[in-house]
Write a protein that holds these residues in place. Sequence first.
Motif, PDB file in Angstrom:
ATOM      1  N   GLY A  71       0.787  -1.215   0.000  1.00  0.00           N
ATOM      2  CA  GLY A  71       0.000   0.000   0.000  1.00  0.00           C
ATOM      3  C   GLY A  71       0.826   1.274   0.000  1.00  0.00           C
ATOM      4  O   GLY A  71       0.295   2.344  -0.187  1.00  0.00           O
ATOM      5  N   GLN A  72       2.124   1.168   0.194  1.00  0.00           N
ATOM      6  CA  GLN A  72       2.964   2.359   0.178  1.00  0.00           C
ATOM      7  C   GLN A  72       3.432   2.630  -1.240  1.00  0.00           C
ATOM      8  O   GLN A  72       3.691   1.720  -2.001  1.00  0.00           O
ATOM      9  N   ARG A  73       3.534   3.905  -1.573  1.00  0.00           N
ATOM     10  CA  ARG A  73       4.012   4.299  -2.888  1.00  0.00           C
ATOM     11  C   ARG A  73       5.533   4.323  -2.877  1.00  0.00           C
ATOM     12  O   ARG A  73       6.146   4.814  -1.937  1.00  0.00           O
ATOM     13  N   ALA A  74       6.121   3.788  -3.912  1.00  0.00           N
ATOM     14  CA  ALA A  74       7.575   3.779  -4.022  1.00  0.00           C
ATOM     15  C   ALA A  74       8.078   5.195  -4.305  1.00  0.00           C
ATOM     16  O   ALA A  74       7.472   5.932  -5.050  1.00  0.00           O
ATOM     17  N   SER A  75       9.158   5.546  -3.672  1.00  0.00           N
ATOM     18  CA  SER A  75       9.799   6.824  -3.966  1.00  0.00           C
ATOM     19  C   SER A  75      11.269   6.549  -4.221  1.00  0.00           C
ATOM     20  O   SER A  75      11.819   5.542  -3.750  1.00  0.00           O
ATOM     21  N   MET A  94      19.487   1.430 -12.616  1.00  0.00           N
ATOM     22  CA  MET A  94      18.036   1.235 -12.725  1.00  0.00           C
ATOM     23  C   MET A  94      17.266   2.342 -12.020  1.00  0.00           C
ATOM     24  O   MET A  94      16.239   2.807 -12.532  1.00  0.00           O
ATOM     25  N   LEU A  95      17.749   2.799 -10.874  1.00  0.00           N
ATOM     26  CA  LEU A  95      17.076   3.895 -10.171  1.00  0.00           C
ATOM     27  C   LEU A  95      17.139   5.187 -10.980  1.00  0.00           C
ATOM     28  O   LEU A  95      16.166   5.947 -11.030  1.00  0.00           O
ATOM     29  N   THR A  96      18.264   5.426 -11.635  1.00  0.00           N
ATOM     30  CA  THR A  96      18.388   6.613 -12.485  1.00  0.00           C
ATOM     31  C   THR A  96      17.400   6.541 -13.643  1.00  0.00           C
ATOM     32  O   THR A  96      16.716   7.522 -13.935  1.00  0.00           O
ATOM     33  N   CYS A  97      17.305   5.378 -14.276  1.00  0.00           N
ATOM     34  CA  CYS A  97      16.342   5.198 -15.373  1.00  0.00           C
ATOM     35  C   CYS A  97      14.921   5.415 -14.879  1.00  0.00           C
ATOM     36  O   CYS A  97      14.116   6.075 -15.547  1.00  0.00           O
ATOM     37  N   TRP A 139       9.993   8.589 -14.837  1.00  0.00           N
ATOM     38  CA  TRP A 139       8.948   9.232 -14.046  1.00  0.00           C
ATOM     39  C   TRP A 139       8.845  10.714 -14.398  1.00  0.00           C
ATOM     40  O   TRP A 139       7.745  11.249 -14.529  1.00  0.00           O
ATOM     41  N   GLU A 140       9.973  11.398 -14.569  1.00  0.00           N
ATOM     42  CA  GLU A 140       9.962  12.814 -14.956  1.00  0.00           C
ATOM     43  C   GLU A 140       9.314  13.004 -16.325  1.00  0.00           C
ATOM     44  O   GLU A 140       8.511  13.927 -16.518  1.00  0.00           O
ATOM     45  N   GLU A 141       9.633  12.134 -17.262  1.00  0.00           N
ATOM     46  CA  GLU A 141       9.052  12.230 -18.600  1.00  0.00           C
ATOM     47  C   GLU A 141       7.553  11.934 -18.570  1.00  0.00           C
ATOM     48  O   GLU A 141       6.774  12.580 -19.263  1.00  0.00           O
ATOM     49  N   LEU A 194       4.499  14.443 -19.896  1.00  0.00           N
ATOM     50  CA  LEU A 194       3.435  14.024 -20.809  1.00  0.00           C
ATOM     51  C   LEU A 194       2.055  14.166 -20.169  1.00  0.00           C
ATOM     52  O   LEU A 194       1.107  14.591 -20.822  1.00  0.00           O
ATOM     53  N   HIS A 195       1.949  13.830 -18.915  1.00  0.00           N
ATOM     54  CA  HIS A 195       0.678  13.927 -18.205  1.00  0.00           C
ATOM     55  C   HIS A 195       0.190  15.373 -18.190  1.00  0.00           C
ATOM     56  O   HIS A 195      -0.994  15.639 -18.430  1.00  0.00           O
ATOM     57  N   LYS A 196       1.101  16.317 -17.925  1.00  0.00           N
ATOM     58  CA  LYS A 196       0.726  17.737 -17.908  1.00  0.00           C
ATOM     59  C   LYS A 196       0.223  18.198 -19.277  1.00  0.00           C
ATOM     60  O   LYS A 196      -0.640  19.067 -19.374  1.00  0.00           O
TER      61      LYS A 196
END
Length: 62
Positions: free
Chosen positions: A3-7, A32-35, A40-42, A46-48
């Motif tokens: 139930g926790q969101r990954a950060s 992998m964390l950098t990717c 997520w930023e991209e 796109l969402h905006k």
Amino acid sequence: MAGQRASAARLSTVSAKLIAGDTLLEVATESMLTCWQVLWEEYRKLHKLLVPLVGREELCRR
């Protein structure tokens, strides 16, 4: 952790503890964390762009 969101910070902290001392795993995990952060930023960019577009289209609003 259910139930926790990954950060990025939490993943980085947890993974660092689990793989400490294993150079190969440290490098692979950091990559992998950098990717993940870049993707997520991209996604957010796109969402905006898409939310206002969808809001103007009747078919999408349905």
